[in-house]
Design a protein around this motif. Structure first.
Motif, mmCIF file in Angstrom:
data_model
loop_
_atom_site.group_PDB
_atom_site.id
_atom_site.type_symbol
_atom_site.label_atom_id
_atom_site.label_comp_id
_atom_site.label_asym_id
_atom_site.label_seq_id
_atom_site.Cartn_x
_atom_site.Cartn_y
_atom_site.Cartn_z
ATOM 1 N N THR A 10 0.829 -1.209 0.000
ATOM 2 C CA THR A 10 0.000 0.000 0.000
ATOM 3 C C THR A 10 0.860 1.254 0.000
ATOM 4 O OG1 THR A 10 -0.196 0.044 2.420
ATOM 5 C CG2 THR A 10 -1.906 -1.150 1.192
ATOM 6 N N GLY A 11 2.006 1.189 0.652
ATOM 7 C CA GLY A 11 2.897 2.347 0.678
ATOM 8 C C GLY A 11 3.559 2.602 -0.658
ATOM 9 N N ILE A 12 3.947 1.536 -1.346
ATOM 10 C CA ILE A 12 4.660 1.691 -2.615
ATOM 11 C C ILE A 12 3.703 1.965 -3.774
ATOM 12 C CG2 ILE A 12 4.796 -0.695 -3.415
ATOM 13 C CD1 ILE A 12 7.916 1.172 -3.313
ATOM 14 N N LEU A 13 2.502 1.405 -3.720
ATOM 15 C CA LEU A 13 1.554 1.578 -4.822
ATOM 16 C C LEU A 13 0.612 2.758 -4.630
ATOM 17 C CD1 LEU A 13 0.583 -2.156 -5.419
ATOM 18 C CD2 LEU A 13 2.200 -0.759 -6.727
ATOM 19 N N GLY A 14 0.452 3.198 -3.387
ATOM 20 C CA GLY A 14 -0.467 4.301 -3.112
ATOM 21 C C GLY A 14 0.108 5.619 -3.579
ATOM 22 N N TYR A 15 -0.599 6.280 -4.468
ATOM 23 C CA TYR A 15 -0.134 7.552 -4.998
ATOM 24 C C TYR A 15 -1.287 8.542 -4.926
ATOM 25 C CZ TYR A 15 1.660 11.060 -8.158
ATOM 26 O OH TYR A 15 2.081 12.235 -8.698
ATOM 27 N N GLY A 16 -1.033 9.708 -4.383
ATOM 28 C CA GLY A 16 -2.055 10.749 -4.371
ATOM 29 C C GLY A 16 -2.603 11.056 -2.996
ATOM 30 N N GLY A 17 -1.969 10.572 -1.953
ATOM 31 C CA GLY A 17 -2.432 10.901 -0.614
ATOM 32 C C GLY A 17 -3.297 9.821 -0.008
ATOM 33 N N GLY A 18 -3.672 10.055 1.254
ATOM 34 C CA GLY A 18 -4.407 9.087 2.047
ATOM 35 C C GLY A 18 -5.667 8.531 1.427
ATOM 36 N N PRO A 19 -6.599 9.398 0.995
ATOM 37 C CA PRO A 19 -7.858 8.863 0.464
ATOM 38 C C PRO A 19 -7.678 7.937 -0.741
ATOM 39 C CG PRO A 19 -8.111 11.169 0.988
ATOM 40 C CD PRO A 19 -6.647 10.847 1.158
ATOM 41 N N SER A 20 -6.637 8.165 -1.528
ATOM 42 C CA SER A 20 -6.433 7.298 -2.688
ATOM 43 C C SER A 20 -5.813 5.955 -2.296
ATOM 44 C CB SER A 20 -5.549 8.002 -3.718
ATOM 45 O OG SER A 20 -4.259 8.229 -3.176
ATOM 46 N N VAL A 21 -5.237 5.867 -1.103
ATOM 47 C CA VAL A 21 -4.608 4.627 -0.636
ATOM 48 C C VAL A 21 -5.624 3.719 0.060
ATOM 49 C CG1 VAL A 21 -2.780 3.703 0.853
ATOM 50 C CG2 VAL A 21 -2.406 5.822 -0.387
ATOM 51 N N ILE A 22 -6.705 4.298 0.538
ATOM 52 C CA ILE A 22 -7.700 3.530 1.296
ATOM 53 C C ILE A 22 -8.221 2.314 0.525
ATOM 54 C CG2 ILE A 22 -9.993 3.655 2.372
ATOM 55 C CD1 ILE A 22 -7.621 4.886 3.976
ATOM 56 N N PRO A 23 -8.541 2.432 -0.768
ATOM 57 C CA PRO A 23 -8.973 1.220 -1.478
ATOM 58 C C PRO A 23 -7.910 0.120 -1.501
ATOM 59 C CG PRO A 23 -9.567 3.165 -2.739
ATOM 60 C CD PRO A 23 -8.702 3.625 -1.612
ATOM 61 N N LEU A 24 -6.642 0.502 -1.553
ATOM 62 C CA LEU A 24 -5.568 -0.502 -1.512
ATOM 63 C C LEU A 24 -5.527 -1.182 -0.147
ATOM 64 C CD1 LEU A 24 -2.726 1.525 -3.254
ATOM 65 C CD2 LEU A 24 -4.017 -0.367 -4.223
ATOM 66 N N ILE A 25 -5.640 -0.384 0.909
ATOM 67 C CA ILE A 25 -5.636 -0.945 2.258
ATOM 68 C C ILE A 25 -6.860 -1.844 2.445
ATOM 69 C CG2 ILE A 25 -5.808 -0.379 4.720
ATOM 70 C CD1 ILE A 25 -4.120 2.111 4.143
ATOM 71 N N ARG A 26 -7.998 -1.407 1.943
ATOM 72 C CA ARG A 26 -9.230 -2.208 2.036
ATOM 73 C C ARG A 26 -9.042 -3.549 1.325
ATOM 74 N NH1 ARG A 26 -13.563 -2.824 -1.330
ATOM 75 N NH2 ARG A 26 -15.454 -3.521 -0.314
ATOM 76 N N HIS A 27 -8.451 -3.501 0.133
ATOM 77 C CA HIS A 27 -8.218 -4.749 -0.610
ATOM 78 C C HIS A 27 -7.360 -5.708 0.212
ATOM 79 C CE1 HIS A 27 -7.505 -7.512 -3.905
ATOM 80 N NE2 HIS A 27 -6.209 -7.431 -3.620
ATOM 81 N N GLU A 28 -6.281 -5.178 0.798
ATOM 82 C CA GLU A 28 -5.385 -6.030 1.587
ATOM 83 C C GLU A 28 -6.086 -6.574 2.835
ATOM 84 O OE1 GLU A 28 -2.189 -6.918 0.855
ATOM 85 O OE2 GLU A 28 -2.233 -5.799 -1.028
ATOM 86 N N ALA A 29 -6.779 -5.689 3.573
ATOM 87 C CA ALA A 29 -7.343 -6.074 4.870
ATOM 88 C C ALA A 29 -8.626 -6.889 4.751
ATOM 89 C CB ALA A 29 -7.613 -4.824 5.709
ATOM 90 N N VAL A 30 -9.447 -6.578 3.751
ATOM 91 C CA VAL A 30 -10.756 -7.239 3.650
ATOM 92 C C VAL A 30 -10.714 -8.423 2.683
ATOM 93 C CG1 VAL A 30 -13.173 -6.916 2.980
ATOM 94 C CG2 VAL A 30 -11.983 -5.129 4.258
ATOM 95 N N HIS A 31 -10.165 -8.216 1.512
ATOM 96 C CA HIS A 31 -10.230 -9.257 0.479
ATOM 97 C C HIS A 31 -9.048 -10.225 0.518
ATOM 98 C CE1 HIS A 31 -13.716 -7.334 -1.190
ATOM 99 N NE2 HIS A 31 -13.062 -6.180 -1.252
ATOM 100 N N ARG A 32 -7.832 -9.696 0.539
ATOM 101 C CA ARG A 32 -6.678 -10.588 0.444
ATOM 102 C C ARG A 32 -6.458 -11.389 1.723
ATOM 103 N NH1 ARG A 32 -1.129 -9.039 -2.340
ATOM 104 N NH2 ARG A 32 -2.641 -8.942 -3.989
ATOM 105 N N TYR A 33 -6.387 -10.718 2.884
ATOM 106 C CA TYR A 33 -6.055 -11.419 4.130
ATOM 107 C C TYR A 33 -7.248 -11.616 5.058
ATOM 108 C CZ TYR A 33 -1.297 -10.692 2.585
ATOM 109 O OH TYR A 33 -0.144 -10.705 1.856
ATOM 110 N N GLN A 34 -8.351 -10.988 4.771
ATOM 111 C CA GLN A 34 -9.593 -11.115 5.546
ATOM 112 C C GLN A 34 -9.381 -10.865 7.044
ATOM 113 O OE1 GLN A 34 -10.605 -15.003 4.156
ATOM 114 N NE2 GLN A 34 -11.404 -14.202 2.230
ATOM 115 N N TRP A 35 -8.615 -9.808 7.339
ATOM 116 C CA TRP A 35 -8.416 -9.417 8.729
ATOM 117 C C TRP A 35 -9.673 -8.744 9.286
ATOM 118 C CZ3 TRP A 35 -3.423 -6.790 6.814
ATOM 119 C CH2 TRP A 35 -2.398 -7.731 6.715
ATOM 120 N N LEU A 36 -10.439 -8.098 8.396
ATOM 121 C CA LEU A 36 -11.655 -7.393 8.791
ATOM 122 C C LEU A 36 -12.755 -7.713 7.794
ATOM 123 C CD1 LEU A 36 -10.178 -3.777 9.264
ATOM 124 C CD2 LEU A 36 -10.762 -5.358 11.092
ATOM 125 N N SER A 37 -13.999 -7.615 8.276
ATOM 126 C CA SER A 37 -15.120 -7.703 7.335
ATOM 127 C C SER A 37 -15.277 -6.326 6.681
ATOM 128 C CB SER A 37 -16.400 -8.097 8.064
ATOM 129 O OG SER A 37 -16.849 -7.017 8.872
#
Length: 188
Positions: A10-37
């Motif tokens: 998320t740090g390396i691919l996120g470009y454009g500030g916090g709000p643009s990184v949130i979908p990347l973090i969501r993908h990692e946390a919810v879809h890829r690793y399922q840490w959160l619903s």
């Protein structure tokens, strides 16, 4: 390891500030690793938005804490911000090395007028809004006062902004009160 890799991505691919990184973090946390619903992520995001500071860093800290407590929070934040910090160091070093290059100097000289026009356009639009909201005399007076405070008195720009925000709030509150009085006077 998953936490470090996900926050590094998320740090390396996120470009454009916090709000643009949130979908990347969501993908990692919810879809890829399922840490959160999906709902838990939404609630966490809402809470993180309510707190001061960069949203993506807060989300990384929360996910790290949730997975590995305090050490996980530290690792997640470092993994998230380190790629950007390293990229900035590398790019700054490259700029320092290339700053004496005539080609780079020419590129900067070519971009400078474009930036000046963009800033001028933005200033004109702000001025136009000020005149529309305050009128010509108050708009011109505000410009002159701001210029004098910044350039002659050398007051910090943040203080000038706070002063004018306060003035604006009071000005429009007064206008609103005067309009209400006029309406109640006309209705009587």
């Amino acid at each position: 390891m998953q936490l470090t890799l996900s926050m590094f991505r998320t740090g390396i691919l996120g470009y454009g500030g916090g709000p643009s990184v949130i979908p990347l973090i969501r993908h990692e946390a919810v879809h890829r690793y399922q840490w959160l619903s999906n709902d838990e992520f939404g609630e966490t995001l809402a809470l993180a938005n309510a707190l001061p500071g960069p949203i993506a860093t807060k989300m990384a800290a929360y996910l790290g804490y949730q997975q590995k407590k305090a050490a996980g929070a530290v690792v997640a934040v470092l993994a998230h911000i380190l790629p950007t910090a390293l990229a900035m160091i590398v790019l700054f070093s490259a700029v320092q090395v290339l700053s004496s290059s005539t080609i780079i100097a020419g590129m900067i000289a070519g971009v400078t007028p474009v930036i000046a026009v963009m800033l001028g356009t933005m200033a004109y639009e702000f001025g136009e809004k000020a005149v529309k909201g305050l009128g010509w005399y108050a708009g011109a007076a505000s410009f002159i006062i701001a210029f004098l405070l910044l350039e002659t008195v050398h007051i910090h720009p943040a203080i000038v902004i706070v002063l004018f925000l306060t003035y604006g709030a009071l000005h429009f509150k007064l206008l609103s009160k005067m309009r209400k009085q006029r309406k109640s006077g006309e209705g009587a």
